[in-house]
Design a protein around this motif. Structure first.
Motif, PDB file in Angstrom:
ATOM      1  N   TRP A 183      57.094  17.708   4.938  1.00 17.15           N
ATOM      2  CA  TRP A 183      56.189  16.609   4.616  1.00 17.15           C
ATOM      3  C   TRP A 183      56.952  15.315   4.350  1.00 17.15           C
ATOM      4  O   TRP A 183      58.086  15.319   3.863  1.00 17.15           O
ATOM      5  N   GLU A 243      40.394  15.072   1.483  1.00 16.40           N
ATOM      6  CA  GLU A 243      40.635  16.454   1.903  1.00 16.40           C
ATOM      7  C   GLU A 243      41.633  16.463   3.064  1.00 16.40           C
ATOM      8  O   GLU A 243      41.480  15.709   4.030  1.00 16.40           O
ATOM      9  N   ALA A 244      42.650  17.313   2.941  1.00 18.54           N
ATOM     10  CA  ALA A 244      43.668  17.401   3.988  1.00 18.54           C
ATOM     11  C   ALA A 244      43.007  17.717   5.327  1.00 18.54           C
ATOM     12  O   ALA A 244      42.071  18.518   5.399  1.00 18.54           O
ATOM     13  N   LEU A 245      43.493  17.078   6.383  1.00 21.09           N
ATOM     14  CA  LEU A 245      42.874  17.310   7.686  1.00 21.09           C
ATOM     15  C   LEU A 245      43.904  17.357   8.805  1.00 21.09           C
ATOM     16  O   LEU A 245      44.968  16.742   8.718  1.00 21.09           O
ATOM     17  N   LEU A 246      43.533  18.105   9.831  1.00 19.92           N
ATOM     18  CA  LEU A 246      44.410  18.269  10.992  1.00 19.92           C
ATOM     19  C   LEU A 246      44.146  17.157  12.006  1.00 19.92           C
ATOM     20  O   LEU A 246      43.014  16.706  12.155  1.00 19.92           O
ATOM     21  N   VAL A 251      48.355  24.568   4.340  1.00 20.38           N
ATOM     22  CA  VAL A 251      47.555  23.416   3.919  1.00 20.38           C
ATOM     23  C   VAL A 251      46.388  23.246   4.892  1.00 20.38           C
ATOM     24  O   VAL A 251      46.539  23.472   6.097  1.00 20.38           O
ATOM     25  N   THR A 252      45.246  22.860   4.380  1.00 21.42           N
ATOM     26  CA  THR A 252      43.946  22.712   5.081  1.00 21.42           C
ATOM     27  C   THR A 252      43.238  24.050   5.301  1.00 21.42           C
ATOM     28  O   THR A 252      42.087  24.065   5.739  1.00 21.42           O
ATOM     29  N   MET A 273      48.065  15.364   4.764  1.00 22.71           N
ATOM     30  CA  MET A 273      47.858  16.170   3.562  1.00 22.71           C
ATOM     31  C   MET A 273      47.110  15.398   2.491  1.00 22.71           C
ATOM     32  O   MET A 273      46.348  15.963   1.714  1.00 22.71           O
ATOM     33  N   TYR A 303      38.376  11.871  -3.408  1.00 20.97           N
ATOM     34  CA  TYR A 303      39.309  12.939  -3.016  1.00 20.97           C
ATOM     35  C   TYR A 303      39.479  12.885  -1.505  1.00 20.97           C
ATOM     36  O   TYR A 303      38.504  12.752  -0.762  1.00 20.97           O
ATOM     37  N   ALA A 312      35.461  25.981   5.173  1.00 21.98           N
ATOM     38  CA  ALA A 312      36.361  25.669   4.064  1.00 21.98           C
ATOM     39  C   ALA A 312      35.696  25.006   2.864  1.00 21.98           C
ATOM     40  O   ALA A 312      36.110  25.208   1.734  1.00 21.98           O
ATOM     41  N   SER A 313      34.665  24.236   3.087  1.00 20.87           N
ATOM     42  CA  SER A 313      34.115  23.472   1.964  1.00 20.87           C
ATOM     43  C   SER A 313      32.937  24.154   1.281  1.00 20.87           C
ATOM     44  O   SER A 313      32.346  23.605   0.371  1.00 20.87           O
ATOM     45  N   PRO A 332      38.909  22.497  -0.947  1.00 26.64           N
ATOM     46  CA  PRO A 332      39.454  21.690  -2.036  1.00 26.64           C
ATOM     47  C   PRO A 332      39.171  22.343  -3.382  1.00 26.64           C
ATOM     48  O   PRO A 332      38.111  22.956  -3.528  1.00 26.64           O
ATOM     49  N   PRO A 333      40.030  22.277  -4.356  1.00 26.37           N
ATOM     50  CA  PRO A 333      41.267  21.480  -4.372  1.00 26.37           C
ATOM     51  C   PRO A 333      42.483  22.222  -3.824  1.00 26.37           C
ATOM     52  O   PRO A 333      43.595  21.728  -3.965  1.00 26.37           O
ATOM     53  N   PHE A 334      42.253  23.377  -3.191  1.00 26.33           N
ATOM     54  CA  PHE A 334      43.392  24.172  -2.707  1.00 26.33           C
ATOM     55  C   PHE A 334      43.769  23.827  -1.273  1.00 26.33           C
ATOM     56  O   PHE A 334      44.633  24.468  -0.686  1.00 26.33           O
ATOM     57  N   ASP A 335      43.122  22.813  -0.712  1.00 25.48           N
ATOM     58  CA  ASP A 335      43.461  22.384   0.646  1.00 25.48           C
ATOM     59  C   ASP A 335      44.865  21.803   0.719  1.00 25.48           C
ATOM     60  O   ASP A 335      45.430  21.682   1.797  1.00 25.48           O
ATOM     61  N   LYS A 336      45.414  21.445  -0.422  1.00 20.37           N
ATOM     62  CA  LYS A 336      46.761  20.882  -0.441  1.00 20.37           C
ATOM     63  C   LYS A 336      47.798  21.915  -0.871  1.00 20.37           C
ATOM     64  O   LYS A 336      48.923  21.573  -1.243  1.00 20.37           O
ATOM     65  N   THR A 373      49.163  17.238  10.334  1.00 23.13           N
ATOM     66  CA  THR A 373      48.260  17.291   9.179  1.00 23.13           C
ATOM     67  C   THR A 373      48.447  16.049   8.311  1.00 23.13           C
ATOM     68  O   THR A 373      49.588  15.696   8.000  1.00 23.13           O
ATOM     69  N   THR A 385      42.168  26.205   3.109  1.00 23.71           N
ATOM     70  CA  THR A 385      41.287  26.634   2.027  1.00 23.71           C
ATOM     71  C   THR A 385      40.511  25.431   1.502  1.00 23.71           C
ATOM     72  O   THR A 385      40.859  24.292   1.792  1.00 23.71           O
ATOM     73  N   PRO A 387      53.334  22.628  -1.163  1.00 24.83           N
ATOM     74  CA  PRO A 387      54.474  22.406  -0.271  1.00 24.83           C
ATOM     75  C   PRO A 387      55.610  21.654  -0.956  1.00 24.83           C
ATOM     76  O   PRO A 387      56.787  21.884  -0.666  1.00 24.83           O
TER      77      PRO A 387
END
Lengths: 216, 179
Positions: free
Chosen positions: B154, B104-107, A128-129, B69, B102, A199-200, A133-137, B67, A131, A55
């Motif tokens: 963001w 993890e991005a979360l909603l 974002v979220t 991120m 790490y 996702a994980s 990690p590490p593609f969750d971002k 989110t 996919t 992003p």
């Protein structure tokens, strides 16, 4: 008659340094027969093709900020980043027009015009979220040339067929690419329970054993 | 002339309708409620290190799904102030503990909250015992930094948490040295 069976195949995390055909061959060696269909998760195919963007790399337009407001808030295009990523590949005004047309269509009971006219990526982008990690971002686009990918998969593996599938935990299953002779709707139904995992989990490959007999 | 009035009227109507729609829909507002965090607790102590944690609520007080991120903890302990320990911070969603630091991005759904552990590990330097090192400890500032988004691009926000020398001493069972 042999029964259809779903076999999930775990892999390490795949990146744009991987070739999806080589990877599938490596991890499914000795497991695929001539009656089987190989299924690969669409986001993982896209990742191996480098079709991801952060992003932070996007230049968000006012049009994207406005248009994203008209998407239900949990959709991948509901954020300015998701919407901008779509506009970057399908065209800003095309997407805006499709959204407007979709709105007008809904007024007269015609659903789905936005996804029909907004371009093929409209239904494929994961925000974002979306996919593991590490593609969750990252924002992950849909795969490029899915028909070519499945054709090469089938040729290399000698399977009955190959598909690229977009499946999630909300009981949505869609075939993005499929080889000739395979009933994509039947494959999609078999994948409804998302054997790729959430996702994980790291199971981007699923073998559908004995699909030839199942399809009839 | 009348047609111009009609066109202007339609444009104004659309503009007002759009404005009302956006105002009614609202946006995502994610806040880290550091002022209401739990007291620091001792998580682990060894010969050369000690780990403390506190729980912070991240609330989406807006009207749209949001989110987080990324989220991390920046420790601020310069050598000039105190060089007896090395500080390392970590943010961890309480529902998904991870050992890899790490996030993890979360909603976060509208009007919902998630809980995040803010952890800090202090490791003694110069081959000291951690308790010996902590006897000279100073107040430790921690910046809780989080990247968040919703219906807006963001943003990065940060909130300051201070773990005082007295809290550290009490939790670790150490007596602070007098000046």
């Amino acid at each position: 008659m042999a029964e259809v069976e779903i076999v999930a195949v775990p892999t390490r995390i795949l990146t744009d340094k991987d070739d999806i055909i080589d990877i599938v061959e490596k991890y499914t060696k000795g497991k695929i027969g001539e009656n089987d269909v190989i299924s690969v998760a669409e986001s993982v195919v896209a990742i191996t093709q480098g079709r991801i963007i952060r992003p932070e790399e996007l230049k968000i337009s006012r049009v994207a900020q406005l248009c994203c407001r008209f998407i239900p808030d949990q959709g991948s295009l509901a954020s300015p980043h998701g919407m901008q990523s779509l506009m970057d590949v399908e065209g800003k005004w095309r997407v805006a027009f499709a959204l407007f047309a979709g709105f007008l269509g809904k007024l007269v009971g015609q659903n789905g015009l936005f996804y029909k006219w907004g371009g093929e990526q409209t239904a494929l982008i994961d925000d974002v979220t979306g996919t593991m990690p590490p593609f969750d971002k990252h924002i992950v686009y849909g795969p490029k040339d899915p028909q070519d990918v499945v054709k090469r998969l089938k040729e290399r593996l000698g399977s009955f067929g190959a598909v690229i599938a977009d499946v999630n935990d909300l009981k949505r299953s869609r075939i993005v690419g499929v080889t000739d002779g395979i009933d994509g709707d039947k494959v999609a139904k078999l994948l409804l329970d998302n054997p790729f995992g959430n996702a994980s989990q790291k199971t981007p490959i699923v073998i559908i054993k004995n699909f030839r007999q199942y399809q009839g | 002339m009348e047609i111009i009035y009609v066109i202007v009227g339609i444009i104004v109507f659309i503009g007002v309708a759009l404005w009302l729609f956006l105002k009614n829909e609202g946006d995502t507002v994610i806040v880290a409620k550091t002022g209401q965090r739990t007291p620091f607790e001792l998580e682990e102590i060894t010969q050369d290190s000690v780990t403390f944690k506190t729980k912070v609520e991240f609330a989406n007080i807006g009207r749209q799904c949001g989110t987080i991120m990324d989220c991390y903890v920046r420790t601020l302990l310069p050598y000039e102030q105190f060089d007896g320990v090395k500080a390392a911070g970590k943010a961890e969603w309480d529902q998904a503990p991870r050992e890899d630091d790490y996030f993890e991005a979360l909603l976060i759904q509208k009007k919902q909250s998630v809980q995040v552990f803010v952890k800090v590990k202090l490791t003694a330097r110069k081959s000291q015992d951690i308790k010996e090192a902590l006897s000279q400890m100073v107040d430790l500032s921690l910046d809780l930094v989080y990247q968040h988004t919703g219906r807006h691009p963001w943003q990065i926000s940060k909130e300051r948490i201070v773990l005082t020398a007295e809290e550290i001493a009490n939790l670790a069972g150490v007596t602070l040295a007098k000046d």
